[in-house]
Design an enzyme around this catalytic site. Structure first.
Site, PDB file in Angstrom:
ATOM      1  N   ARG A 167       1.259 -54.632  24.102  1.00 21.05           N
ATOM      2  CA  ARG A 167       1.987 -53.537  23.452  1.00 21.05           C
ATOM      3  C   ARG A 167       1.516 -52.170  23.921  1.00 21.05           C
ATOM      4  O   ARG A 167       2.218 -51.181  23.790  1.00 21.05           O
ATOM      5  CB  ARG A 167       1.802 -53.605  21.930  1.00 21.05           C
ATOM      6  CG  ARG A 167       2.324 -54.865  21.297  1.00 21.05           C
ATOM      7  CD  ARG A 167       1.872 -54.972  19.856  1.00 21.05           C
ATOM      8  NE  ARG A 167       0.400 -55.000  19.817  1.00 21.05           N
ATOM      9  CZ  ARG A 167      -0.329 -54.629  18.769  1.00 21.05           C
ATOM     10  NH1 ARG A 167       0.248 -54.197  17.669  1.00 21.05           N
ATOM     11  NH2 ARG A 167      -1.643 -54.717  18.806  1.00 21.05           N
TER      12      ARG A 167
ATOM     13  N   GLU B 255     -10.323 -44.789  19.263  1.00 20.02           N
ATOM     14  CA  GLU B 255     -10.713 -43.601  18.511  1.00 20.02           C
ATOM     15  C   GLU B 255     -11.257 -42.593  19.504  1.00 20.02           C
ATOM     16  O   GLU B 255     -12.257 -42.852  20.174  1.00 20.02           O
ATOM     17  CB  GLU B 255     -11.817 -43.928  17.501  1.00 20.02           C
ATOM     18  CG  GLU B 255     -11.376 -44.705  16.313  1.00 20.02           C
ATOM     19  CD  GLU B 255     -12.522 -44.954  15.329  1.00 20.02           C
ATOM     20  OE1 GLU B 255     -13.715 -44.838  15.706  1.00 20.02           O
ATOM     21  OE2 GLU B 255     -12.214 -45.268  14.177  1.00 20.02           O
TER      22      GLU B 255
ATOM     23  N   ASN C 268      -7.597 -27.565  21.801  1.00 14.10           N
ATOM     24  CA  ASN C 268      -6.823 -26.907  22.856  1.00 14.10           C
ATOM     25  C   ASN C 268      -6.164 -27.970  23.721  1.00 14.10           C
ATOM     26  O   ASN C 268      -6.717 -29.052  23.908  1.00 14.10           O
ATOM     27  CB  ASN C 268      -7.732 -26.036  23.722  1.00 14.10           C
ATOM     28  CG  ASN C 268      -8.387 -24.936  22.922  1.00 14.10           C
ATOM     29  OD1 ASN C 268      -7.794 -24.341  22.039  1.00 14.10           O
ATOM     30  ND2 ASN C 268      -9.646 -24.675  23.206  1.00 14.10           N
TER      31      ASN C 268
ATOM     32  N   HIS D 267     -15.594 -21.130  32.997  1.00 13.66           N
ATOM     33  CA  HIS D 267     -15.467 -20.287  31.810  1.00 13.66           C
ATOM     34  C   HIS D 267     -16.566 -20.572  30.798  1.00 13.66           C
ATOM     35  O   HIS D 267     -17.017 -21.704  30.669  1.00 13.66           O
ATOM     36  CB  HIS D 267     -14.119 -20.540  31.125  1.00 13.66           C
ATOM     37  CG  HIS D 267     -12.952 -20.311  32.016  1.00 13.66           C
ATOM     38  ND1 HIS D 267     -11.775 -20.990  31.865  1.00 13.66           N
ATOM     39  CD2 HIS D 267     -12.756 -19.491  33.079  1.00 13.66           C
ATOM     40  CE1 HIS D 267     -10.911 -20.596  32.777  1.00 13.66           C
ATOM     41  NE2 HIS D 267     -11.482 -19.690  33.537  1.00 13.66           N
TER      42      HIS D 267
ATOM     43  N   LYS E 233     -17.801 -28.295  23.795  1.00 15.05           N
ATOM     44  CA  LYS E 233     -16.475 -28.841  24.066  1.00 15.05           C
ATOM     45  C   LYS E 233     -16.538 -30.355  24.229  1.00 15.05           C
ATOM     46  O   LYS E 233     -17.417 -30.878  24.912  1.00 15.05           O
ATOM     47  CB  LYS E 233     -15.896 -28.232  25.351  1.00 15.05           C
ATOM     48  CG  LYS E 233     -15.661 -26.737  25.254  1.00 15.05           C
ATOM     49  CD  LYS E 233     -15.169 -26.155  26.562  1.00 15.05           C
ATOM     50  CE  LYS E 233     -14.950 -24.650  26.423  1.00 15.05           C
ATOM     51  NZ  LYS E 233     -14.539 -24.050  27.697  1.00 15.05           N
TER      52      LYS E 233
ATOM     53  N   TYR F 184      -9.079 -30.619  24.498  1.00 20.26           N
ATOM     54  CA  TYR F 184     -10.498 -30.496  24.165  1.00 20.26           C
ATOM     55  C   TYR F 184     -10.692 -29.815  22.831  1.00 20.26           C
ATOM     56  O   TYR F 184      -9.967 -28.911  22.441  1.00 20.26           O
ATOM     57  CB  TYR F 184     -11.292 -29.806  25.274  1.00 20.26           C
ATOM     58  CG  TYR F 184     -10.832 -28.429  25.677  1.00 20.26           C
ATOM     59  CD1 TYR F 184     -11.471 -27.288  25.212  1.00 20.26           C
ATOM     60  CD2 TYR F 184      -9.771 -28.273  26.564  1.00 20.26           C
ATOM     61  CE1 TYR F 184     -11.075 -26.028  25.609  1.00 20.26           C
ATOM     62  CE2 TYR F 184      -9.363 -27.012  26.969  1.00 20.26           C
ATOM     63  CZ  TYR F 184     -10.009 -25.903  26.485  1.00 20.26           C
ATOM     64  OH  TYR F 184      -9.605 -24.641  26.872  1.00 20.26           O
TER      65      TYR F 184
ATOM     66  N   ASP G 274     -10.011 -16.206  37.487  1.00 18.01           N
ATOM     67  CA  ASP G 274     -10.921 -17.137  38.137  1.00 18.01           C
ATOM     68  C   ASP G 274     -11.243 -16.717  39.572  1.00 18.01           C
ATOM     69  O   ASP G 274     -12.338 -16.979  40.062  1.00 18.01           O
ATOM     70  CB  ASP G 274     -10.348 -18.551  38.096  1.00 18.01           C
ATOM     71  CG  ASP G 274     -10.267 -19.089  36.672  1.00 18.01           C
ATOM     72  OD1 ASP G 274     -10.937 -18.528  35.787  1.00 18.01           O
ATOM     73  OD2 ASP G 274      -9.531 -20.058  36.447  1.00 18.01           O
TER      74      ASP G 274
END
Length: 181
Positions: free
Chosen positions: A23, A28, A49, A62, A71, A131, A168
């Site tokens: 299927r 999680e 995000n 960044h 993160k 994230y 950047d």
């Protein structure tokens, strides 16, 4: 959940337990109790995000000098090369980086605690990255280190020049960047 240590002690590669049959699959992606008990990650995530980027787009490096963000990163479509650079001056791995492919297929996640710069390169035709962050984005605290800084010598898996934003393209040199601690 399988934890894969990285050369930078606090950065973790996480393989979730996948339940798959004809299927489809289920896993999680985040469970506070498991992350706390098994990984020791007690982060309070406050923001999610979601970005979509085309092949050869490089985002980063960044970081936030005000309200540093931890993160938890995963790719839900495509494949990226995800990089974390240690900016904690008191750390034995200060200035070192780790990079791993995160993809729809491997379903791995990377935990990057506060105090690191983050960036990624899209290896597939497109990639969608989701994230969680441990603090809110603060524009006045936003900083960028040049993705190809020679002192960091990140081994990006590039076959052509990357597609960069103006931000950047104009990142700071690592030697002159504001760092933590």
């Amino acid at each position: 959940m399988n934890i894969i240590p990285t050369p930078i002690l606090d950065v973790l590669l996480i393989e979730p337990q996948i339940f798959q049959d004809d299927r489809g699959f289920f896993f999680e992606s985040y469970n506070y109790q498991k992350f706390t008990d098994k990984l020791g990650i007690t982060a309070n995530f406050v923001q999610d995000n979601h970005s979509c980027s085309n092949k050869n787009v490089l985002r980063g490096l960044h970081y936030q000098i005000i309200q540093p963000q931890g993160k938890l990163i995963r790719t839900v479509v495509g494949t990226i090369f995800d990089v974390a650079v240690d900016l904690r001056k008191s750390s034995p791995t200060f200035g070192q980086w780790v990079g791993y492919e995160l993809s729809t297929e491997n379903k791995q996640q990377m935990w990057i605690p506060p105090g690191f710069a983050h960036g990624f390169l899209v290896l597939s035709e497109t990639a969608e990255v989701i994230y969680k962050t441990t603090d809110y984005y603060t524009p006045q605290g936003d900083r960028t280190i040049l993705w190809n800084d020679p002192d960091l010598a990140i081994d990006w898996p590039l076959k052509v020049p990357p597609i960069l934003s103006a931000k950047d393209s104009n990142g700071q040199a690592f030697k002159s960047a504001e760092v933590y601690g």
